[in-house]
Design a protein around this motif. Structure first.
Motif, PDB file in Angstrom:
ATOM      1  N   ASN A   9       0.831  -1.205   0.000  1.00 12.83           N
ATOM      2  CA  ASN A   9       0.000   0.000   0.000  1.00 12.83           C
ATOM      3  C   ASN A   9       0.869   1.261   0.000  1.00 12.83           C
ATOM      4  O   ASN A   9       0.603   2.209  -0.740  1.00 12.83           O
ATOM      5  N   ALA A  10       1.926   1.255   0.808  1.00 12.76           N
ATOM      6  CA  ALA A  10       2.784   2.440   0.901  1.00 12.76           C
ATOM      7  C   ALA A  10       3.466   2.703  -0.437  1.00 12.76           C
ATOM      8  O   ALA A  10       3.496   3.842  -0.925  1.00 12.76           O
ATOM      9  N   ALA A  11       3.997   1.645  -1.051  1.00 13.11           N
ATOM     10  CA  ALA A  11       4.702   1.820  -2.328  1.00 13.11           C
ATOM     11  C   ALA A  11       3.730   2.255  -3.419  1.00 13.11           C
ATOM     12  O   ALA A  11       4.022   3.162  -4.206  1.00 13.11           O
ATOM     13  N   CYS A  12       2.565   1.636  -3.455  1.00 10.73           N
ATOM     14  CA  CYS A  12       1.584   1.971  -4.493  1.00 10.73           C
ATOM     15  C   CYS A  12       1.121   3.418  -4.326  1.00 10.73           C
ATOM     16  O   CYS A  12       0.977   4.145  -5.305  1.00 10.73           O
ATOM     17  N   ASN A  13       0.926   3.837  -3.071  1.00  4.41           N
ATOM     18  CA  ASN A  13       0.458   5.199  -2.819  1.00  4.41           C
ATOM     19  C   ASN A  13       1.464   6.266  -3.230  1.00  4.41           C
ATOM     20  O   ASN A  13       1.090   7.420  -3.380  1.00  4.41           O
ATOM     21  N   VAL A  28      -5.867   5.050  -5.964  1.00  4.64           N
ATOM     22  CA  VAL A  28      -6.984   4.207  -5.521  1.00  4.64           C
ATOM     23  C   VAL A  28      -6.487   2.756  -5.537  1.00  4.64           C
ATOM     24  O   VAL A  28      -6.568   2.065  -6.553  1.00  4.64           O
ATOM     25  N   VAL A  29      -5.944   2.323  -4.415  1.00  4.87           N
ATOM     26  CA  VAL A  29      -5.282   1.017  -4.371  1.00  4.87           C
ATOM     27  C   VAL A  29      -6.309  -0.115  -4.425  1.00  4.87           C
ATOM     28  O   VAL A  29      -6.212  -1.031  -5.239  1.00  4.87           O
ATOM     29  N   GLY A  30      -7.314  -0.045  -3.560  1.00  5.86           N
ATOM     30  CA  GLY A  30      -8.324  -1.101  -3.512  1.00  5.86           C
ATOM     31  C   GLY A  30      -9.047  -1.045  -2.186  1.00  5.86           C
ATOM     32  O   GLY A  30      -8.661  -0.293  -1.293  1.00  5.86           O
ATOM     33  N   VAL A  31     -10.097  -1.845  -2.065  1.00  2.00           N
ATOM     34  CA  VAL A  31     -10.864  -1.860  -0.820  1.00  2.00           C
ATOM     35  C   VAL A  31     -11.375  -3.273  -0.581  1.00  2.00           C
ATOM     36  O   VAL A  31     -11.641  -4.007  -1.521  1.00  2.00           O
ATOM     37  N   GLY A  32     -11.493  -3.642   0.672  1.00  5.81           N
ATOM     38  CA  GLY A  32     -12.122  -4.921   0.979  1.00  5.81           C
ATOM     39  C   GLY A  32     -11.288  -5.780   1.906  1.00  5.81           C
ATOM     40  O   GLY A  32     -10.291  -5.330   2.478  1.00  5.81           O
ATOM     41  N   ASN A  33     -11.737  -7.022   2.017  1.00  3.35           N
ATOM     42  CA  ASN A  33     -11.101  -7.981   2.911  1.00  3.35           C
ATOM     43  C   ASN A  33      -9.938  -8.670   2.177  1.00  3.35           C
ATOM     44  O   ASN A  33     -10.160  -9.344   1.179  1.00  3.35           O
ATOM     45  N   PRO A  34      -8.710  -8.500   2.672  1.00  2.91           N
ATOM     46  CA  PRO A  34      -7.565  -9.110   1.996  1.00  2.91           C
ATOM     47  C   PRO A  34      -7.574 -10.639   2.057  1.00  2.91           C
ATOM     48  O   PRO A  34      -6.779 -11.285   1.373  1.00  2.91           O
ATOM     49  N   HIS A  35      -8.464 -11.210   2.854  1.00  3.20           N
ATOM     50  CA  HIS A  35      -8.579 -12.680   2.901  1.00  3.20           C
ATOM     51  C   HIS A  35      -9.739 -13.178   2.042  1.00  3.20           C
ATOM     52  O   HIS A  35     -10.163 -14.330   2.180  1.00  3.20           O
ATOM     53  N   SER A  36     -10.237 -12.315   1.155  1.00  5.26           N
ATOM     54  CA  SER A  36     -11.386 -12.692   0.328  1.00  5.26           C
ATOM     55  C   SER A  36     -11.060 -13.840  -0.618  1.00  5.26           C
ATOM     56  O   SER A  36      -9.931 -13.970  -1.088  1.00  5.26           O
ATOM     57  N   GLU A  37     -12.097 -14.612  -0.936  1.00  5.59           N
ATOM     58  CA  GLU A  37     -11.973 -15.636  -1.988  1.00  5.59           C
ATOM     59  C   GLU A  37     -12.445 -15.079  -3.332  1.00  5.59           C
ATOM     60  O   GLU A  37     -12.243 -15.704  -4.370  1.00  5.59           O
ATOM     61  N   VAL A  38     -13.100 -13.934  -3.290  1.00  2.00           N
ATOM     62  CA  VAL A  38     -13.676 -13.347  -4.505  1.00  2.00           C
ATOM     63  C   VAL A  38     -13.131 -11.935  -4.684  1.00  2.00           C
ATOM     64  O   VAL A  38     -13.189 -11.107  -3.764  1.00  2.00           O
ATOM     65  N   MET A  39     -12.609 -11.676  -5.878  1.00  3.14           N
ATOM     66  CA  MET A  39     -12.031 -10.367  -6.162  1.00  3.14           C
ATOM     67  C   MET A  39     -12.751  -9.764  -7.371  1.00  3.14           C
ATOM     68  O   MET A  39     -13.000 -10.462  -8.356  1.00  3.14           O
ATOM     69  N   PHE A  40     -13.082  -8.488  -7.302  1.00  4.50           N
ATOM     70  CA  PHE A  40     -13.669  -7.739  -8.422  1.00  4.50           C
ATOM     71  C   PHE A  40     -12.611  -6.779  -8.965  1.00  4.50           C
ATOM     72  O   PHE A  40     -11.928  -6.117  -8.185  1.00  4.50           O
ATOM     73  N   ILE A  41     -12.524  -6.705 -10.289  1.00  2.00           N
ATOM     74  CA  ILE A  41     -11.542  -5.814 -10.902  1.00  2.00           C
ATOM     75  C   ILE A  41     -12.235  -4.898 -11.905  1.00  2.00           C
ATOM     76  O   ILE A  41     -12.865  -5.360 -12.857  1.00  2.00           O
TER      77      ILE A  41
END
Ligand code: URA
Length: 191
Positions: A9-13, A28-41
């Motif tokens: 996150n720090a590097a991307c920001n 805008v790096v992303g949002v949500g649960n980093p342990h998710s099984e489902v990712m939206f792009i």
């Protein structure tokens, strides 16, 4: 490749790999649960996302949240949402191929940390970049593809549904198919 979210996150920001960094207000790096099984792009931040630093917070995002909630998905608990490019292209133009190329490693790193079972691509730009370059979104949305051990599907972009609401039933059918697939292959998304 970063092995933890704080460093990523720090590097991307602070990224300055392409000229979009000059006009952005926020990465805008992303949002949500980093342990998710489902990712939206999605494709890339628009004006509201750029100002708030979070994906899909404008009108299209409100519609996305509604459709997600209809199949018990929620950006604050059981999915992760990111974009192909992390900075807003001026005037909401499509991100250029070279901008996508310079940005895509951030997304690759996010996918490597999350290791999702399912990836949903929102719209043509994300689907062509992630699933296959010649994907035809009008014909091939809702179809499952298997790539690198991950189940992938393209969906109509919520902004396209706002422009043409007659396509909402098609989009809703894809969300139902997603719910079915999650029931089949995911372990904790619905628990
Ligand atoms: N459209 C996208 O593709 N991504 C966002 O974050 C917002 C709108």
């Amino acid at each position: 490749m970063y092995t933890n979210w704080e460093e990523l996150n720090a590097a991307c920001n602070s990224c300055q790999k392409c000229s979009l960094c000059k006009t952005r207000h926020n990465v805008v790096v992303g949002v949500g649960n980093p342990h998710s099984e489902v990712m939206f792009i999605g494709e890339g931040p628009g004006e509201n996302e750029d100002l708030q630093g979070e994906p899909f917070v404008g009108k299209a995002g409100i519609l996305l949240d509604k459709m997600l909630s209809a199949v018990d998905l929620d950006r604050d608990s059981n999915i992760y949402i990111a974009n192909i490019v992390k900075c807003r292209p001026p005037h909401n133009r499509d991100p250029k191929p070279e901008e996508q190329e310079l940005c895509i490693n951030w997304l690759r790193n996010q996918v490597a940390l999350i290791r999702p079972k399912i990836i949903v691509c929102l719209g043509r730009i994300a689907a062509c970049r992630i699933i296959k370059p010649d994907l035809k979104i009008t014909r091939e949305h809702g179809i499952w593809f298997q790539k690198n051990g991950v189940c992938m599907m393209a969906m109509l972009h919520p902004a396209a549904l706002l422009r043409d609401p007659r396509r909402k039933p098609e989009a809703f059918a894809d969300f139902l198919a997603l719910r079915g697939k999650i029931g089949e292959i995911c372990e904790h998304t619905y628990r």
